[in-house]
Structures are given as C-alpha cells and as structure tokens.
Design a protein around this motif. Structure first.
Motif, PDB file in Angstrom:
ATOM      1  N   PHE A   8      -0.243   8.254   1.663  1.00 27.35           N
ATOM      2  CA  PHE A   8      -1.252   7.197   1.704  1.00 27.35           C
ATOM      3  C   PHE A   8      -1.957   7.014   0.365  1.00 27.35           C
ATOM      4  CE2 PHE A   8      -1.504   7.970   6.434  1.00 27.35           C
ATOM      5  CZ  PHE A   8      -0.853   6.795   6.748  1.00 27.35           C
ATOM      6  N   LYS A   9      -1.995   8.047  -0.455  1.00 28.83           N
ATOM      7  CA  LYS A   9      -2.635   7.936  -1.762  1.00 28.83           C
ATOM      8  C   LYS A   9      -1.884   6.965  -2.668  1.00 28.83           C
ATOM      9  CE  LYS A   9      -4.668  12.515  -1.777  1.00 28.83           C
ATOM     10  NZ  LYS A   9      -4.696  13.834  -2.414  1.00 28.83           N
ATOM     11  N   ARG A  10      -0.619   6.727  -2.366  1.00 23.61           N
ATOM     12  CA  ARG A  10       0.185   5.803  -3.162  1.00 23.61           C
ATOM     13  C   ARG A  10       0.231   4.398  -2.566  1.00 23.61           C
ATOM     14  NH1 ARG A  10       5.013   8.859  -6.126  1.00 23.61           N
ATOM     15  NH2 ARG A  10       3.840  10.680  -6.761  1.00 23.61           N
ATOM     16  N   LEU A  11      -0.525   4.164  -1.521  1.00 22.48           N
ATOM     17  CA  LEU A  11      -0.549   2.854  -0.873  1.00 22.48           C
ATOM     18  C   LEU A  11      -1.950   2.256  -0.908  1.00 22.48           C
ATOM     19  CD1 LEU A  11       1.510   3.512   2.382  1.00 22.48           C
ATOM     20  CD2 LEU A  11       2.287   2.360   0.331  1.00 22.48           C
ATOM     21  N   VAL A  12      -2.007   0.949  -1.031  1.00 25.19           N
ATOM     22  CA  VAL A  12      -3.254   0.214  -0.903  1.00 25.19           C
ATOM     23  C   VAL A  12      -3.033  -0.795   0.214  1.00 25.19           C
ATOM     24  CG1 VAL A  12      -4.906  -1.294  -2.041  1.00 25.19           C
ATOM     25  CG2 VAL A  12      -3.702   0.417  -3.371  1.00 25.19           C
ATOM     26  N   LEU A  13      -3.862  -0.724   1.243  1.00 29.85           N
ATOM     27  CA  LEU A  13      -3.705  -1.613   2.390  1.00 29.85           C
ATOM     28  C   LEU A  13      -4.177  -3.023   2.050  1.00 29.85           C
ATOM     29  CD1 LEU A  13      -5.075   0.755   5.159  1.00 29.85           C
ATOM     30  CD2 LEU A  13      -2.706   0.401   4.493  1.00 29.85           C
ATOM     31  N   THR A  14      -3.446  -4.009   2.543  1.00 27.64           N
ATOM     32  CA  THR A  14      -3.835  -5.406   2.346  1.00 27.64           C
ATOM     33  C   THR A  14      -4.435  -5.943   3.643  1.00 27.64           C
ATOM     34  OG1 THR A  14      -1.707  -6.293   3.046  1.00 27.64           O
ATOM     35  CG2 THR A  14      -1.939  -5.736   0.709  1.00 27.64           C
ATOM     36  N   ASP A  15      -4.885  -7.178   3.615  1.00 30.26           N
ATOM     37  CA  ASP A  15      -5.444  -7.812   4.804  1.00 30.26           C
ATOM     38  C   ASP A  15      -4.362  -8.309   5.761  1.00 30.26           C
ATOM     39  OD1 ASP A  15      -8.064  -7.462   4.011  1.00 30.26           O
ATOM     40  OD2 ASP A  15      -8.113  -9.349   2.905  1.00 30.26           O
ATOM     41  N   PHE A  16      -3.119  -8.300   5.316  1.00 26.86           N
ATOM     42  CA  PHE A  16      -2.041  -8.884   6.102  1.00 26.86           C
ATOM     43  C   PHE A  16      -1.435  -7.871   7.068  1.00 26.86           C
ATOM     44  CE2 PHE A  16      -2.161 -11.092   2.005  1.00 26.86           C
ATOM     45  CZ  PHE A  16      -2.454 -12.364   2.455  1.00 26.86           C
ATOM     46  N   LYS A  17      -1.105  -8.358   8.259  1.00 25.16           N
ATOM     47  CA  LYS A  17      -0.481  -7.527   9.284  1.00 25.16           C
ATOM     48  C   LYS A  17       0.514  -8.385  10.041  1.00 25.16           C
ATOM     49  CE  LYS A  17      -1.504  -4.699  13.324  1.00 25.16           C
ATOM     50  NZ  LYS A  17      -0.420  -5.225  14.129  1.00 25.16           N
ATOM     51  N   ILE A  35       2.281  -0.749  -3.044  1.00 22.86           N
ATOM     52  CA  ILE A  35       2.489   0.554  -3.671  1.00 22.86           C
ATOM     53  C   ILE A  35       1.760   0.554  -5.010  1.00 22.86           C
ATOM     54  CG2 ILE A  35       4.193   2.155  -4.604  1.00 22.86           C
ATOM     55  CD1 ILE A  35       6.158   1.086  -2.527  1.00 22.86           C
ATOM     56  N   ASN A  36       0.895   1.544  -5.217  1.00 22.34           N
ATOM     57  CA  ASN A  36       0.060   1.543  -6.418  1.00 22.34           C
ATOM     58  C   ASN A  36       0.415   2.640  -7.419  1.00 22.34           C
ATOM     59  OD1 ASN A  36      -0.908   3.834  -5.222  1.00 22.34           O
ATOM     60  ND2 ASN A  36      -3.015   3.158  -5.042  1.00 22.34           N
ATOM     61  N   TYR A  37       1.562   3.308  -7.213  1.00 25.51           N
ATOM     62  CA  TYR A  37       1.923   4.379  -8.135  1.00 25.51           C
ATOM     63  C   TYR A  37       3.421   4.611  -8.060  1.00 25.51           C
ATOM     64  CZ  TYR A  37       1.923   8.932 -10.430  1.00 25.51           C
ATOM     65  OH  TYR A  37       2.161   9.962 -11.288  1.00 25.51           O
ATOM     66  N   GLY A  38       4.017   4.958  -9.183  1.00 29.76           N
ATOM     67  CA  GLY A  38       5.425   5.340  -9.210  1.00 29.76           C
ATOM     68  C   GLY A  38       6.349   4.228  -9.658  1.00 29.76           C
ATOM     69  N   GLU A  39       7.632   4.468  -9.428  1.00 28.54           N
ATOM     70  CA  GLU A  39       8.661   3.522  -9.869  1.00 28.54           C
ATOM     71  C   GLU A  39       8.550   2.175  -9.175  1.00 28.54           C
ATOM     72  OE1 GLU A  39      12.441   5.283  -9.171  1.00 28.54           O
ATOM     73  OE2 GLU A  39      12.042   7.016 -10.440  1.00 28.54           O
ATOM     74  N   GLU A  40       8.086   2.170  -7.948  1.00 32.47           N
ATOM     75  CA  GLU A  40       8.010   0.944  -7.157  1.00 32.47           C
ATOM     76  C   GLU A  40       6.634   0.293  -7.224  1.00 32.47           C
ATOM     77  OE1 GLU A  40       9.152   2.910  -3.636  1.00 32.47           O
ATOM     78  OE2 GLU A  40      11.220   2.244  -3.820  1.00 32.47           O
ATOM     79  N   TYR A  41       5.877   0.580  -8.262  1.00 35.26           N
ATOM     80  CA  TYR A  41       4.527   0.047  -8.440  1.00 35.26           C
ATOM     81  C   TYR A  41       4.530  -1.470  -8.283  1.00 35.26           C
ATOM     82  CZ  TYR A  41       0.180  -1.266 -10.718  1.00 35.26           C
ATOM     83  OH  TYR A  41      -1.045  -1.800 -10.987  1.00 35.26           O
ATOM     84  N   TRP A  69      -5.669 -11.664  -5.136  1.00 39.69           N
ATOM     85  CA  TRP A  69      -5.128 -10.369  -5.542  1.00 39.69           C
ATOM     86  C   TRP A  69      -3.720 -10.526  -6.126  1.00 39.69           C
ATOM     87  CZ3 TRP A  69      -4.841  -5.812  -1.519  1.00 39.69           C
ATOM     88  CH2 TRP A  69      -4.546  -4.623  -2.176  1.00 39.69           C
ATOM     89  N   GLY A  70      -2.879 -11.301  -5.449  1.00 35.50           N
ATOM     90  CA  GLY A  70      -1.516 -11.529  -5.916  1.00 35.50           C
ATOM     91  C   GLY A  70      -1.472 -12.266  -7.244  1.00 35.50           C
ATOM     92  N   LYS A  71      -2.350 -13.262  -7.385  1.00 36.30           N
ATOM     93  CA  LYS A  71      -2.413 -14.010  -8.643  1.00 36.30           C
ATOM     94  C   LYS A  71      -2.861 -13.115  -9.785  1.00 36.30           C
ATOM     95  CE  LYS A  71      -3.316 -18.497  -6.550  1.00 36.30           C
ATOM     96  NZ  LYS A  71      -4.308 -19.542  -6.307  1.00 36.30           N
ATOM     97  N   LYS A  72      -3.797 -12.214  -9.486  1.00 32.36           N
ATOM     98  CA  LYS A  72      -4.289 -11.278 -10.500  1.00 32.36           C
ATOM     99  C   LYS A  72      -3.161 -10.356 -10.962  1.00 32.36           C
ATOM    100  CE  LYS A  72      -7.682  -7.566 -10.890  1.00 32.36           C
ATOM    101  NZ  LYS A  72      -8.710  -6.818 -10.160  1.00 32.36           N
ATOM    102  N   LEU A  73      -2.361  -9.840 -10.020  1.00 27.58           N
ATOM    103  CA  LEU A  73      -1.240  -8.969 -10.374  1.00 27.58           C
ATOM    104  C   LEU A  73      -0.178  -9.721 -11.171  1.00 27.58           C
ATOM    105  CD1 LEU A  73      -0.769  -6.891  -7.111  1.00 27.58           C
ATOM    106  CD2 LEU A  73      -1.805  -6.150  -9.251  1.00 27.58           C
ATOM    107  N   ALA A  74       0.082 -10.975 -10.788  1.00 25.65           N
ATOM    108  CA  ALA A  74       1.062 -11.785 -11.507  1.00 25.65           C
ATOM    109  C   ALA A  74       0.599 -12.066 -12.927  1.00 25.65           C
ATOM    110  CB  ALA A  74       1.308 -13.085 -10.768  1.00 25.65           C
ATOM    111  N   LYS A  75      -0.704 -12.340 -13.074  1.00 34.34           N
ATOM    112  CA  LYS A  75      -1.267 -12.600 -14.393  1.00 34.34           C
ATOM    113  C   LYS A  75      -1.174 -11.360 -15.278  1.00 34.34           C
ATOM    114  CE  LYS A  75      -5.290 -15.099 -16.113  1.00 34.34           C
ATOM    115  NZ  LYS A  75      -6.626 -15.580 -15.779  1.00 34.34           N
TER     116      LYS A  75
END
Length: 133
Positions: A50-59, A15-21, A89-95
């Motif tokens: 969909f504008k508030r979602l970013v798809l990852t490589d995981f399924k 989720i790339n927008y809102g309270e649950e970012y 990507w996850g490490k970047k967000l954590a940083k």
C-alpha cells in the motif's frame, strides 16, 4: 468533508514508486493490511504494498478476483482511465511528464516567456499602484 478514498475491491490506484511509476491499476483483492492484489488489463496480476499506491476517487464495480475479461469490460464501460487523464491530477502528471522530456532550447524558451510575462505584469501592477496613490 469526510474521508472517501477507502481501500476496496475495484478502487483505482496510482503507483507512486518503482518501475511502474505513474500507472493506474485496479485493486482486485486485499491480501493483508499492508498489501493488495492489483490488476490491469494489459499486465500480470501482482501484489503491491500500500505504501507504493495512491488511491484515487475512481472506483469500478467488479467482483473479487475478477477475470481479465470482466475487468476490461468494466474499465471500458466506466472509462476510468480517460476520466483520470482529464482530471486535474492527471493533467498535472501529464504536464510533469512533458516537462521532463523538454530539450535545453525548449526550457530556455519557457524561461524567456516567463520573464517576459512577469515583466508585463509588473509594469501593469506598478501603473495601477501609482494611479491609486
């Protein structure tokens, strides 16, 4: 390289927008071309644009409109959330999250360390440059 992140049931999205970012969710159904029904084991199933979602490589392999029990089991089996945290990507967000929680003094210490490192690199670079001439 062909496009590989398709909107599909079981696709993990961020989720790339809102309270649950920054939260990871799983697409459990597609409502229409603009919205998806997303789910997470510890939260209520809901519709997100969909504008508030970013798809990852995981399924993960889940059926359409999977129950919480099935979703939780599939997520635990595939360990998607831990894989995402260990990805670049996850490490970047954590940083980034860690950087926002820094105090003024910690930011000052980081700036001093960057300045010191930059000076050392510049000194070595100039030494090598003068040696090559």
């Amino acid at each position: 390289m062909p496009f590989s992140r398709y909107v599909e049931i079981g696709r993990v999205a961020l989720i790339n927008y809102g309270e649950e970012y920054g939260k990871l969710v799983v697409i459990s159904d597609v409502v229409d071309q603009n919205r998806a029904l997303v789910d997470r084991p510890d939260e209520v199933r809901r519709i997100i644009n969909f504008k508030r979602l970013v798809l990852t490589d995981f399924k993960i392999d889940i059926p359409r409109l999977a129950k919480k029990k099935v979703l939780s089991a599939a997520l635990e089996e595939s360990e998607v959330f831990s894989k995402f945290e260990n990805s670049t990507w996850g490490k970047k967000l954590a940083k980034r999250a860690l950087k926002t929680t820094q105090t003024d003094f910690e930011r000052y210490q980081a700036a001093v360390a960057r300045k010191k490192t930059s000076a050392a690199v510049k000194k070595v670079f100039n030494k090598l440059k003068s040696a090559s001439e």
